[in-house]
Design a protein around this motif. Structure first.
Motif, short mmCIF file in Angstrom:
data_model
loop_
_atom_site.label_atom_id
_atom_site.label_comp_id
_atom_site.label_asym_id
_atom_site.label_seq_id
_atom_site.Cartn_x
_atom_site.Cartn_y
_atom_site.Cartn_z
N GLN A 147 -3.55 21.23 45.73
CA GLN A 147 -2.23 20.61 45.84
C GLN A 147 -2.17 19.21 45.24
N VAL A 148 -3.29 18.73 44.72
CA VAL A 148 -3.32 17.39 44.12
C VAL A 148 -2.53 17.41 42.82
N PRO A 149 -1.61 16.46 42.63
CA PRO A 149 -0.85 16.42 41.38
C PRO A 149 -1.78 16.23 40.18
N THR A 150 -1.28 16.60 39.03
CA THR A 150 -2.09 16.44 37.83
C THR A 150 -2.22 14.97 37.48
N CYS A 151 -3.29 14.66 36.80
CA CYS A 151 -3.50 13.29 36.34
C CYS A 151 -2.63 13.05 35.11
N GLY A 152 -2.01 11.93 35.08
CA GLY A 152 -1.21 11.57 33.91
C GLY A 152 -2.05 10.76 32.95
N PRO A 153 -1.41 10.20 31.94
CA PRO A 153 -2.14 9.33 31.02
C PRO A 153 -2.58 8.06 31.75
N CYS A 197 -5.90 9.34 41.58
CA CYS A 197 -5.92 8.51 42.79
C CYS A 197 -6.37 9.31 44.02
N ALA A 198 -6.42 10.64 43.88
CA ALA A 198 -6.84 11.48 45.01
C ALA A 198 -8.35 11.51 45.18
N GLU A 199 -9.07 11.06 44.15
CA GLU A 199 -10.54 11.02 44.26
C GLU A 199 -10.96 9.96 45.27
N ILE A 200 -11.93 10.32 46.09
CA ILE A 200 -12.49 9.35 47.03
C ILE A 200 -13.81 8.88 46.43
N SER A 201 -13.80 7.66 45.92
CA SER A 201 -14.97 7.15 45.22
C SER A 201 -15.95 6.43 46.14
N ALA A 202 -15.49 5.99 47.31
CA ALA A 202 -16.38 5.29 48.24
C ALA A 202 -15.80 5.36 49.64
N ARG A 203 -16.70 5.32 50.60
CA ARG A 203 -16.31 5.25 52.02
C ARG A 203 -17.15 4.17 52.68
N PHE A 204 -16.54 3.54 53.66
CA PHE A 204 -17.25 2.55 54.47
C PHE A 204 -16.84 2.80 55.91
N LEU A 205 -17.81 3.05 56.77
CA LEU A 205 -17.56 3.36 58.18
C LEU A 205 -16.57 4.53 58.33
N GLY A 206 -16.68 5.50 57.43
CA GLY A 206 -15.87 6.70 57.50
C GLY A 206 -14.49 6.61 56.87
N ARG A 251 0.61 6.06 50.65
CA ARG A 251 0.74 7.11 49.62
C ARG A 251 -0.64 7.49 49.08
N HIS A 252 -1.48 6.49 48.86
CA HIS A 252 -2.82 6.71 48.36
C HIS A 252 -3.64 7.55 49.35
N LEU A 253 -3.56 7.20 50.61
CA LEU A 253 -4.26 7.99 51.64
C LEU A 253 -3.73 9.41 51.71
N TRP A 254 -2.42 9.57 51.59
CA TRP A 254 -1.83 10.90 51.61
C TRP A 254 -2.37 11.73 50.45
N LEU A 255 -2.41 11.16 49.26
CA LEU A 255 -2.95 11.88 48.10
C LEU A 255 -4.40 12.30 48.34
N GLN A 256 -5.16 11.42 48.96
CA GLN A 256 -6.56 11.73 49.23
C GLN A 256 -6.73 12.81 50.29
N SER A 257 -5.72 13.01 51.10
CA SER A 257 -5.82 14.01 52.17
C SER A 257 -5.40 15.41 51.71
N LEU A 258 -4.82 15.52 50.53
CA LEU A 258 -4.35 16.81 50.03
C LEU A 258 -5.51 17.74 49.69
N PRO A 259 -5.33 19.04 49.93
CA PRO A 259 -6.32 20.01 49.44
C PRO A 259 -6.37 19.95 47.91
N ALA A 260 -7.50 20.28 47.34
CA ALA A 260 -7.71 20.16 45.89
C ALA A 260 -6.65 20.89 45.08
#
Length: 183
Positions: free
Chosen positions: A102-108, A133-142, A91-100
């Motif tokens: 289509q990303v759901p709003t941030c809740g509290p 959760c859609a933000e990608i804060s770090a990558r390692f080896l892509g 689910r987390h990966l799916w959220l990160q793959s969404l276009p900006a």
């Protein structure tokens, strides 16, 4: 090596799973406290899945049941925790793959939600509206961190599958001795 895996007891599979859970949590806590990466709600839920699997593995290792029922029970419980982690990381990966757009709003924040809402509603909100959760804060080896976590859960699934294999092996009465191989 295959012979060793066939003869592995519940305690061996459980200790291997527990060690991998400890490794996954050490990486997560290191990234948070040393790397300065703040976990999002889905990251926290994934940690709960790792800890849940670790608790099942710890109890299984301490109990070390000899029969197939114990191995099957611990295998199913730990597989449930690991499967939940796989679903959360997916689910987390799916959220990160969404276009900006289509990303759901941030809740509290999760802390606030846990204080004022029932647990079921918190879970529903995190799974349905976790824009942060859609933000990608770090990558390692892509791969982003949820990608690595998903890989970790898939590897971790080998321990519950080993427990289930052990139960199935006991159920069918397999004997892995030299005499049985000759038949």
């Amino acid at each position: 090596m295959i012979e060793t895996l066939r003869e592995a007891r519940v305690r061996c599979w459980s200790l291997a799973g527990l060690a991998f859970c400890v490794l996954m949590m050490a990486v997560a806590l290191g990234l948070e406290h040393i790397g300065g990466l703040e976990p999002c709600p889905l990251c926290i839920f994934q940690r709960v899945a790792v800890i849940s699997a670790g608790v099942v593995f710890a109890v299984a290792a301490l109990h070390d049941p000899k029969g197939r029922l114990g191995a099957a029970l611990y295998g199913l419980l730990s597989l449930l925790a690991v499967g939940t982690g796989i679903g959360l990381a997916g689910r987390h990966l799916w959220l990160q793959s969404l276009p900006a757009d289509q990303v759901p709003t941030c809740g509290p924040g999760l802390d606030y939600m846990m204080e004022v809402l029932p647990l079921q509603q918190v879970v529903t909100m995190v799974l349905s509206a976790s824009g942060e959760c859609a933000e990608i804060s770090a990558r390692f080896l892509g791969l982003s961190l949820p990608g690595w976590t998903l890989i970790g859960f898939v590897v971790l699934a080998l321990a519950p599958l080993g427990l289930m294999w052990r139960a199935l092996q006991s159920h069918h009465g397999y004997r892995w001795s030299e005499e049985a191989k000759q038949d």
